[in-house]
Write a protein that holds these residues in place. Sequence first.
Motif, short mmCIF file in Angstrom:
data_model
loop_
_atom_site.label_atom_id
_atom_site.label_comp_id
_atom_site.label_asym_id
_atom_site.label_seq_id
_atom_site.Cartn_x
_atom_site.Cartn_y
_atom_site.Cartn_z
N ASP A 184 -13.40 8.65 32.31
CA ASP A 184 -12.49 8.80 31.17
C ASP A 184 -12.89 7.89 30.02
N THR A 185 -13.24 6.66 30.35
CA THR A 185 -13.64 5.70 29.32
C THR A 185 -14.92 6.15 28.63
N ALA A 186 -15.86 6.66 29.40
CA ALA A 186 -17.11 7.15 28.81
C ALA A 186 -16.83 8.29 27.84
N THR A 187 -15.92 9.17 28.21
CA THR A 187 -15.55 10.28 27.34
C THR A 187 -14.93 9.77 26.04
N ARG A 188 -14.02 8.79 26.16
CA ARG A 188 -13.38 8.23 24.97
C ARG A 188 -14.38 7.51 24.08
N VAL A 189 -15.28 6.76 24.69
CA VAL A 189 -16.30 6.04 23.92
C VAL A 189 -17.18 7.04 23.17
N GLN A 190 -17.59 8.10 23.83
CA GLN A 190 -18.42 9.11 23.17
C GLN A 190 -17.67 9.74 22.00
N ARG A 191 -16.38 10.02 22.20
CA ARG A 191 -15.58 10.60 21.12
C ARG A 191 -15.48 9.63 19.95
N LEU A 192 -15.26 8.34 20.24
CA LEU A 192 -15.18 7.34 19.18
C LEU A 192 -16.51 7.18 18.45
N GLU A 193 -17.61 7.21 19.19
CA GLU A 193 -18.92 7.12 18.56
C GLU A 193 -19.16 8.30 17.63
N ASN A 194 -18.74 9.49 18.06
CA ASN A 194 -18.89 10.67 17.21
C ASN A 194 -18.05 10.54 15.95
N GLU A 195 -16.81 10.06 16.11
CA GLU A 195 -15.94 9.89 14.94
C GLU A 195 -16.52 8.86 13.98
N MET A 196 -17.07 7.76 14.53
CA MET A 196 -17.68 6.74 13.67
C MET A 196 -18.88 7.31 12.91
N ALA A 197 -19.67 8.12 13.57
CA ALA A 197 -20.82 8.72 12.90
C ALA A 197 -20.37 9.63 11.76
N GLU A 198 -19.30 10.39 12.01
CA GLU A 198 -18.76 11.26 10.96
C GLU A 198 -18.24 10.43 9.79
N GLN A 199 -17.51 9.36 10.10
CA GLN A 199 -16.97 8.50 9.05
C GLN A 199 -18.09 7.82 8.26
N ARG A 200 -19.13 7.40 8.97
CA ARG A 200 -20.26 6.77 8.29
C ARG A 200 -20.93 7.75 7.33
N ALA A 201 -21.06 9.00 7.78
CA ALA A 201 -21.67 10.03 6.93
C ALA A 201 -20.83 10.26 5.68
N VAL A 202 -19.51 10.29 5.87
CA VAL A 202 -18.62 10.48 4.72
C VAL A 202 -18.72 9.29 3.77
N LEU A 203 -18.70 8.08 4.32
CA LEU A 203 -18.80 6.89 3.48
C LEU A 203 -20.14 6.82 2.75
N ASP A 204 -21.20 7.18 3.44
CA ASP A 204 -22.52 7.20 2.79
C ASP A 204 -22.54 8.20 1.64
N ALA A 205 -21.94 9.36 1.85
CA ALA A 205 -21.90 10.37 0.79
C ALA A 205 -21.09 9.88 -0.40
N ILE A 206 -19.96 9.25 -0.12
CA ILE A 206 -19.12 8.73 -1.20
C ILE A 206 -19.86 7.61 -1.94
N ALA A 207 -20.48 6.71 -1.18
CA ALA A 207 -21.22 5.60 -1.81
C ALA A 207 -22.33 6.13 -2.69
N GLU A 208 -23.03 7.14 -2.22
CA GLU A 208 -24.12 7.71 -3.02
C GLU A 208 -23.57 8.36 -4.28
N GLU A 209 -22.43 9.04 -4.14
CA GLU A 209 -21.84 9.73 -5.28
C GLU A 209 -21.40 8.77 -6.37
N VAL A 210 -20.87 7.60 -5.97
CA VAL A 210 -20.38 6.65 -6.97
C VAL A 210 -21.42 5.61 -7.33
N GLY A 211 -22.61 5.71 -6.74
CA GLY A 211 -23.71 4.84 -7.11
C GLY A 211 -23.69 3.47 -6.45
#
Length: 94
Positions: A40-67
Amino acid sequence: MGLGGTAKKIQTVAEKAEQTYEKLTELREEVDDTQEMVADTATRVQRLENEMAEQRAVLDAIAEEVGVDREDVSTDVHIAEAEQDESAAGDGGE
């Protein structure tokens, strides 16, 4: 030693065997519970890692957009953390 002594020894061995079996059963249940918790913990960790990767991608896109240079921000944060760590280590030595 008569039959009574032998019967008593056999009874003692049987009781010890029963206690050992009960302990092994408890241990098996604990191991099963632990394995389930780890899965169960491994499943939750994987889900959190996926969410963090998605958030990082969004933040990178926003950072690039605003320079904003994400690496510069990261470097600044690491420098500030290092300075804070040095300051805390210096305060502890006094």
